[in-house]
Design a protein around this motif. Sequence first.
Motif, PDB file in Angstrom:
ATOM      1  N   MET A  20     -15.282   0.824  21.597  1.00  0.00           N
ATOM      2  CA  MET A  20     -15.033  -0.556  21.965  1.00  0.00           C
ATOM      3  C   MET A  20     -15.034  -1.436  20.729  1.00  0.00           C
ATOM      4  O   MET A  20     -15.845  -1.245  19.821  1.00  0.00           O
ATOM      5  N   THR A  21     -14.130  -2.394  20.740  1.00  0.00           N
ATOM      6  CA  THR A  21     -14.042  -3.300  19.610  1.00  0.00           C
ATOM      7  C   THR A  21     -13.835  -4.718  20.160  1.00  0.00           C
ATOM      8  O   THR A  21     -14.168  -5.018  21.294  1.00  0.00           O
ATOM      9  N   SER A  22     -13.289  -5.578  19.327  1.00  0.00           N
ATOM     10  CA  SER A  22     -12.992  -6.957  19.700  1.00  0.00           C
ATOM     11  C   SER A  22     -11.792  -7.382  18.894  1.00  0.00           C
ATOM     12  O   SER A  22     -11.305  -6.644  18.030  1.00  0.00           O
ATOM     13  N   ASP A  23     -11.314  -8.601  19.136  1.00  0.00           N
ATOM     14  CA  ASP A  23     -10.190  -9.077  18.335  1.00  0.00           C
ATOM     15  C   ASP A  23     -10.555  -9.111  16.855  1.00  0.00           C
ATOM     16  O   ASP A  23      -9.767  -8.700  15.990  1.00  0.00           O
ATOM     17  N   ALA A  24     -11.775  -9.569  16.555  1.00  0.00           N
ATOM     18  CA  ALA A  24     -12.228  -9.590  15.159  1.00  0.00           C
ATOM     19  C   ALA A  24     -12.368  -8.178  14.619  1.00  0.00           C
ATOM     20  O   ALA A  24     -12.043  -7.900  13.458  1.00  0.00           O
ATOM     21  N   GLY A  25     -12.854  -7.272  15.456  1.00  0.00           N
ATOM     22  CA  GLY A  25     -13.026  -5.896  15.018  1.00  0.00           C
ATOM     23  C   GLY A  25     -11.710  -5.209  14.719  1.00  0.00           C
ATOM     24  O   GLY A  25     -11.609  -4.430  13.758  1.00  0.00           O
ATOM     25  N   VAL A  26     -10.712  -5.463  15.533  1.00  0.00           N
ATOM     26  CA  VAL A  26      -9.393  -4.862  15.291  1.00  0.00           C
ATOM     27  C   VAL A  26      -8.878  -5.257  13.917  1.00  0.00           C
ATOM     28  O   VAL A  26      -8.286  -4.452  13.196  1.00  0.00           O
ATOM     29  N   GLU A  27      -9.130  -6.501  13.534  1.00  0.00           N
ATOM     30  CA  GLU A  27      -8.635  -6.996  12.251  1.00  0.00           C
ATOM     31  C   GLU A  27      -9.478  -6.525  11.065  1.00  0.00           C
ATOM     32  O   GLU A  27      -8.939  -6.265   9.990  1.00  0.00           O
ATOM     33  N   ALA A  28     -10.783  -6.418  11.263  1.00  0.00           N
ATOM     34  CA  ALA A  28     -11.676  -6.238  10.115  1.00  0.00           C
ATOM     35  C   ALA A  28     -12.426  -4.917  10.061  1.00  0.00           C
ATOM     36  O   ALA A  28     -12.999  -4.590   9.010  1.00  0.00           O
ATOM     37  N   ASP A  29     -12.463  -4.155  11.132  1.00  0.00           N
ATOM     38  CA  ASP A  29     -13.244  -2.925  11.148  1.00  0.00           C
ATOM     39  C   ASP A  29     -12.456  -1.794  10.501  1.00  0.00           C
ATOM     40  O   ASP A  29     -11.653  -1.124  11.149  1.00  0.00           O
ATOM     41  N   ILE A  30     -12.719  -1.564   9.220  1.00  0.00           N
ATOM     42  CA  ILE A  30     -11.965  -0.532   8.494  1.00  0.00           C
ATOM     43  C   ILE A  30     -12.384   0.874   8.902  1.00  0.00           C
ATOM     44  O   ILE A  30     -11.661   1.845   8.625  1.00  0.00           O
ATOM     45  N   ASP A  31     -13.529   1.011   9.563  1.00  0.00           N
ATOM     46  CA  ASP A  31     -13.957   2.330  10.029  1.00  0.00           C
ATOM     47  C   ASP A  31     -13.233   2.754  11.295  1.00  0.00           C
ATOM     48  O   ASP A  31     -13.097   3.955  11.575  1.00  0.00           O
ATOM     49  N   LEU A  32     -12.779   1.784  12.096  1.00  0.00           N
ATOM     50  CA  LEU A  32     -12.282   2.083  13.433  1.00  0.00           C
ATOM     51  C   LEU A  32     -11.107   3.064  13.438  1.00  0.00           C
ATOM     52  O   LEU A  32     -11.143   4.061  14.177  1.00  0.00           O
ATOM     53  N   PRO A  33     -10.040   2.853  12.647  1.00  0.00           N
ATOM     54  CA  PRO A  33      -8.950   3.837  12.683  1.00  0.00           C
ATOM     55  C   PRO A  33      -9.382   5.213  12.195  1.00  0.00           C
ATOM     56  O   PRO A  33      -8.872   6.231  12.683  1.00  0.00           O
ATOM     57  N   LEU A  34     -10.333   5.249  11.262  1.00  0.00           N
ATOM     58  CA  LEU A  34     -10.837   6.540  10.793  1.00  0.00           C
ATOM     59  C   LEU A  34     -11.556   7.269  11.923  1.00  0.00           C
ATOM     60  O   LEU A  34     -11.395   8.482  12.092  1.00  0.00           O
ATOM     61  N   ILE A  35     -12.347   6.530  12.683  1.00  0.00           N
ATOM     62  CA  ILE A  35     -13.084   7.142  13.796  1.00  0.00           C
ATOM     63  C   ILE A  35     -12.128   7.676  14.851  1.00  0.00           C
ATOM     64  O   ILE A  35     -12.259   8.817  15.314  1.00  0.00           O
ATOM     65  N   VAL A  36     -11.147   6.862  15.234  1.00  0.00           N
ATOM     66  CA  VAL A  36     -10.193   7.287  16.260  1.00  0.00           C
ATOM     67  C   VAL A  36      -9.427   8.525  15.808  1.00  0.00           C
ATOM     68  O   VAL A  36      -9.292   9.507  16.563  1.00  0.00           O
ATOM     69  N   ASP A  37      -8.947   8.522  14.574  1.00  0.00           N
ATOM     70  CA  ASP A  37      -8.201   9.682  14.063  1.00  0.00           C
ATOM     71  C   ASP A  37      -9.079  10.925  14.019  1.00  0.00           C
ATOM     72  O   ASP A  37      -8.632  12.031  14.369  1.00  0.00           O
ATOM     73  N   ALA A  38     -10.323  10.769  13.595  1.00  0.00           N
ATOM     74  CA  ALA A  38     -11.216  11.921  13.486  1.00  0.00           C
ATOM     75  C   ALA A  38     -11.571  12.476  14.869  1.00  0.00           C
ATOM     76  O   ALA A  38     -11.673  13.695  15.051  1.00  0.00           O
ATOM     77  N   LEU A  39     -11.770  11.592  15.847  1.00  0.00           N
ATOM     78  CA  LEU A  39     -12.050  12.057  17.206  1.00  0.00           C
ATOM     79  C   LEU A  39     -10.852  12.800  17.783  1.00  0.00           C
ATOM     80  O   LEU A  39     -11.005  13.842  18.441  1.00  0.00           O
ATOM     81  N   ARG A  40      -9.672  12.286  17.547  1.00  0.00           N
ATOM     82  CA  ARG A  40      -8.463  12.968  18.037  1.00  0.00           C
ATOM     83  C   ARG A  40      -8.290  14.311  17.357  1.00  0.00           C
ATOM     84  O   ARG A  40      -7.905  15.301  18.003  1.00  0.00           O
ATOM     85  N   ALA A  41      -8.593  14.379  16.063  1.00  0.00           N
ATOM     86  CA  ALA A  41      -8.505  15.649  15.343  1.00  0.00           C
ATOM     87  C   ALA A  41      -9.505  16.662  15.881  1.00  0.00           C
ATOM     88  O   ALA A  41      -9.297  17.880  15.767  1.00  0.00           O
ATOM     89  N   ASP A  42     -10.579  16.152  16.492  1.00  0.00           N
ATOM     90  CA  ASP A  42     -11.597  17.031  17.088  1.00  0.00           C
ATOM     91  C   ASP A  42     -11.242  17.418  18.519  1.00  0.00           C
ATOM     92  O   ASP A  42     -12.031  18.078  19.200  1.00  0.00           O
ATOM     93  N   GLY A  43     -10.074  16.990  18.981  1.00  0.00           N
ATOM     94  CA  GLY A  43      -9.618  17.382  20.303  1.00  0.00           C
ATOM     95  C   GLY A  43      -9.917  16.411  21.418  1.00  0.00           C
ATOM     96  O   GLY A  43      -9.707  16.726  22.603  1.00  0.00           O
TER      97      GLY A  43
END
Length: 287
Positions: free
Chosen positions: A1-24
């Motif tokens: 879960m994020t927020s409008d501010a998080g979408v713009e500023a959370d540099i970890d978020l795309p890394l987390i999503v990609d890593a979770l998808r890579a884990d299946g």
Amino acid sequence: MTSDAGVEADIDLPLIVDALRADGLAAEALAWDADPVAWDRFDLAVIRSTWDYAGRLGEFLAWVDTTARVTQLWNPAPVVRWNSDKRYLVKLTERGVSVVPTQFVEPGGRYSEEDFDMADGVVVKPAVSAGAMDTARYEPGRHADAARHARMLLDQGRTVMIQPYLRLVEEGERALVFFSGTFSHAIRKGPVLIEPEVIDNFREVHPGAAPYRPTEVEIRTALEALAVVPSPGAPLFARVDLALNETRDPVVMELELIEPNLFLHDNPLGLERFVEAVAAESRRTTA
């Protein structure tokens, strides 16, 4: 879960999503207040960068309770509610955890200017806040200004925290990150309240953050704080912020269990540990 501010500023978020998808795992990053979202279609919902929650606390906690009824929420709703108000520091103190000495003043409560007159200065902040919002420090002798700051917050119906300013914070705050109760990594950052007598809600909240190797005493203090969390198991993620007091002993400044920056962007091992914790919980949920 994020927020409008998080979408713009959370540099970890795309890394987390990609890593979770890579884990299946089928992972999505969605704002907590996105409308409409059928949260019951998810096996697991993990709070990350909901960085607007403090200004919308009632709405956010209502969402937390509703979402927790239809899916597995981490951290759990009772933990989020407990951690949303820094009066949890009282519970830590009662359990013998070393904490920055803190006086809380409720709206309508009694206090005097002398409460703000401390040898090394004083910090005034609201009990519900994120990112050092509406927080300032005051030099010795400026206790009248500190009292006016507190009155402003009280007039807004907010509980006020009064803390001594710890001079050794200028050597750096420590932030220790844990996943499922196990220490992962830490950073040390510069002091946030650099300029006294100034409320700056646009200040950098993690200035000069750099990897840090905590001492055994710091890790033990953090674990003692986590042991007080009202949860049947360890939080999926946690950050414990520490500073040194006048005797150079670590004291808890904050216990971050809702939406802390976990400093994963420059820490591949930390990212791996976080993904492992989320994946393990997801598989337990669907087993």
